[in-house]
Motif scaffolding. Structure first.
Motif, PDB file in Angstrom:
ATOM      1  N   PHE A  25       0.827  -1.217   0.000  1.00  0.00           N
ATOM      2  CA  PHE A  25       0.000   0.000   0.000  1.00  0.00           C
ATOM      3  C   PHE A  25       0.861   1.266   0.000  1.00  0.00           C
ATOM      4  CE2 PHE A  25      -3.474  -2.843   0.943  1.00  0.00           C
ATOM      5  CZ  PHE A  25      -4.559  -2.214   0.360  1.00  0.00           C
ATOM      6  N   ARG A  26       1.998   1.212   0.690  1.00  0.00           N
ATOM      7  CA  ARG A  26       2.887   2.389   0.677  1.00  0.00           C
ATOM      8  C   ARG A  26       3.478   2.625  -0.709  1.00  0.00           C
ATOM      9  NH1 ARG A  26       4.978   0.466   5.687  1.00  0.00           N
ATOM     10  NH2 ARG A  26       6.912  -0.214   4.671  1.00  0.00           N
ATOM     11  N   LYS A  27       3.594   1.567  -1.500  1.00  0.00           N
ATOM     12  CA  LYS A  27       4.164   1.663  -2.855  1.00  0.00           C
ATOM     13  C   LYS A  27       3.065   1.845  -3.908  1.00  0.00           C
ATOM     14  CE  LYS A  27       8.473   1.053  -1.639  1.00  0.00           C
ATOM     15  NZ  LYS A  27       9.509   2.097  -1.850  1.00  0.00           N
ATOM     16  N   GLN A  28       1.992   2.528  -3.548  1.00  0.00           N
ATOM     17  CA  GLN A  28       0.887   2.856  -4.455  1.00  0.00           C
ATOM     18  C   GLN A  28       0.176   1.621  -5.019  1.00  0.00           C
ATOM     19  OE1 GLN A  28       3.983   4.873  -4.986  1.00  0.00           O
ATOM     20  NE2 GLN A  28       2.916   6.054  -3.407  1.00  0.00           N
ATOM     21  N   GLY A  29       0.235   0.543  -4.276  1.00  0.00           N
ATOM     22  CA  GLY A  29      -0.541  -0.628  -4.671  1.00  0.00           C
ATOM     23  C   GLY A  29      -0.052  -1.319  -5.923  1.00  0.00           C
ATOM     24  N   LYS A  30       1.272  -1.441  -6.042  1.00  0.00           N
ATOM     25  CA  LYS A  30       1.855  -2.188  -7.166  1.00  0.00           C
ATOM     26  C   LYS A  30       3.100  -2.905  -6.687  1.00  0.00           C
ATOM     27  CE  LYS A  30       0.357   0.801 -10.930  1.00  0.00           C
ATOM     28  NZ  LYS A  30      -0.208   1.788  -9.982  1.00  0.00           N
TER      29      LYS A  30
END
Length: 536
Positions: A25-30
């Motif tokens: 989630f911290r990595k924009q969901g990827k």
């Protein structure tokens, strides 16, 4: 808070899964998650779905659409089961897109088999995006999708503006072996980089996967086979030297790229002489590999190994050739009537399903298979794996190990026997790439099988056994006791009970349900004490 965030998720997340989700989630969901088989990657994905759904609902965003792509049909059905049982998703909300069965792609959860998705998945994702729906793409066993054909499923990525990719497009790649030749070119742009790795040692220390031991079992060719192998090797060397003289770029390639280049040269080279040499190298390589796979000692070893293994153990046997698997099955049927089944791609789907059900229910305890069971399929808890033959692919070996590394709730150590021909080009260590990490964490033992005498040789074990027997003579124990210890030491040769701690072995003695079992564990305790130099 956790209950709200994960909504209907029925399974408790492991700490590693919670940590991984936070990073995703911290990595924009990827991102791609590299996680050992059996540690819970499907539940991790369900956690992503539940939490992302919660977050988007709180933001009053349009409904999330989930696209799951899998390499094989049976995986699609496993996902349907997981969604229904572990995330309480109704059957009406789940669609499958495979072969002749193509549900409308408007359902919230769509599961695609890659062969049917190459020219449609990208289009369906774009349709949802253009309607304003955020999309979550889950690429299960994502290493399958980097080939030129399969990577077509990612064609949509260039049509979604970068600014929208953080709010309208989310991606999760899952694999125990995500690295491929086109990892950076094909997988990373569509799924994101590798964010998290959870390996064997991590899962063992957390008691998520069952404890296991690896036995590298050395075999020999027959004299005739060995001569054939030497002749083929000599021909192959000459052809390869001639080809490299004309195509020196081949010299620096890894195995995967080397054979891909060979096939390309064989089919597309403008020079007939080079194409002919490439075909010769390919043909000789295949003939030599086939000779190795079909070595007579493999079948003899499996037969004698099973005689000495526990008679109630559930055993999964892997072979590289269907006809060899059939031969093993036929031989074992004679040894263990009504206890053996087979599973491979030439059998119809109903037969395969019936065999798996019989294995799961305990109607049979030995299952002979080929590549059809290599990855993905949830095989019921297995005690022992035997790799009769294997490719050079580290991915395949890890996937096969994963078939016996389910958390079954059993306390005994799972075993994997890896058979290899000593005087061939086969790898002599099942997990050579990670053996260093596993050393001291699990038993990794080297054995040898003598086909002429049909016996197993374990030098390190035998040295300890000799010390124990010398100790019994020194103590002037009765011949009856020495004979029983000798039998127990022979029984323990193909196991790893002597790797237990002194304390754990004493508990086994204390909890033994019979005199025979107690005496076995006393013999193992003597071995343990011998290994620590404590016989006195």
């Amino acid at each position: 808070m956790a209950i709200d965030v994960y909504g209907q998720l029925k399974k408790q997340l492991f700490p590693w899964q919670e940590e991984c989700l936070d990073i995703w989630f911290r990595k924009q969901g990827k991102g791609i998650i590299n996680v050992v088989t059996g540690a819970g990657k499907t539940v991790l994905a369900l956690g992503v779905i539940a939490r992302l759904d919660y977050v988007l609902s709180a933001e009053q965003a349009p409904a999330l659409k989930i696209k799951i792509v899998v390499p094989k049909v049976f995986l699609a059905h496993q996902w349907v089961q997981s969604l229904q049982e572990d995330l309480a998703v109704s059957k009406e909300d789940i669609g499958i897109y495979s072969g002749m069965h193509k549900d409308p792609p408007t359902r919230k959860y769509m599961i695609y088999v890659v062969n049917s998705a190459r020219y449609t998945l990208s289009q369906h994702i774009l349709q949802d995006y253009q309607k304003g729906n955020p999309v979550l793409l889950i690429a299960d066993e994502c290493h399958h999708y980097s080939s030129p054909e399969n990577s077509r499923i990612f064609n949509f990525i260039t049509q979604i503006p970068t600014k929208d990719q953080t709010t309208h497009y989310y991606a999760l790649g899952l694999s125990a072996t995500p690295e491929t030749a086109a990892f950076n070119e094909k997988l990373v742009p569509a799924l994101g980089p590798e964010l998290f790795k959870y390996g064997f040692v991590d899962a063992l220390n957390a008691n998520i996967i069952s404890s296991f031991a690896i036995f590298n079992l050395k075999l020999k060719f027959t004299p005739y086979e060995e001569q054939q192998y030497l002749d083929l090797s000599e021909q192959l060397t000459r052809a390869l030297e001639a080809l490299i003289h004309h195509c020196p770029f081949l010299k620096g390639l890894n195995r995967t790229r080397f054979f891909a280049s060979l096939e390309q040269l064989a089919q597309e080279s403008e020079k007939a002489s080079i194409a002919s040499l490439a075909r010769t190298v390919l043909t000789l390589s295949i003939r030599r590999r086939d000779l190795v796979y079909r070595a007579e000692s493999r079948i003899s070893c499996v037969q004698n190994l099973l005689i000495q293994l526990p008679s109630i153990a559930k055993v999964l046997i892997f072979s590289e050739r269907i006809d060899v698997a059939d031969r093993i099955y036929n031989e074992l049927q004679l040894q263990f009537p009504k206890q053996v089944g087979r599973y491979h791609s030439k059998m119809d789907a109903r037969s395969r399903n019936n065999i798996l059900r019989n294995y799961q229910d305990g109607q049979i305890r030995i299952l002979v298979s080929c590549r059809a069971l290599d990855e993905g399929l949830n095989v019921p808890a297995t005690d022992i794996g035997i790799i009769v033959s294997s490719t050079s692919s580290n991915r395949q070996r890890i996937q096969r190990l994963g078939r016996i590394l389910r958390q079954s709730g059993k306390k005994q150590t799972a075993r994997l026997y890896y058979l290899y021909i000593d005087s061939s080009n086969e790898e002599q260590d099942l997990l050579s790439d990670i053996s260093h990490d596993l050393s001291g964490v699990i038993p990794i033992l080297d054995l040898e099988y003598n086909q002429d005498t049909q016996t197993f040789i374990h030098s390190a074990y035998q040295n300890l056994a000799n010390r124990v027997l010398a100790y019994t003579q020194l103590k002037d124990w009765s011949q009856e006791i020495i004979a029983e210890i000798t039998r127990n030491l022979e029984r323990g040769k193909l196991g790893c009970d002597w790797w237990l701690s002194n304390q754990d072995c004493r508990l086994k003695i204390q909890n033994a349900s019979s005199r025979t079992e107690r005496n076995y564990w006393v013999s193992m305790l003597l071995l343990i004490q011998a290994s620590h130099g404590r016989l006195a």
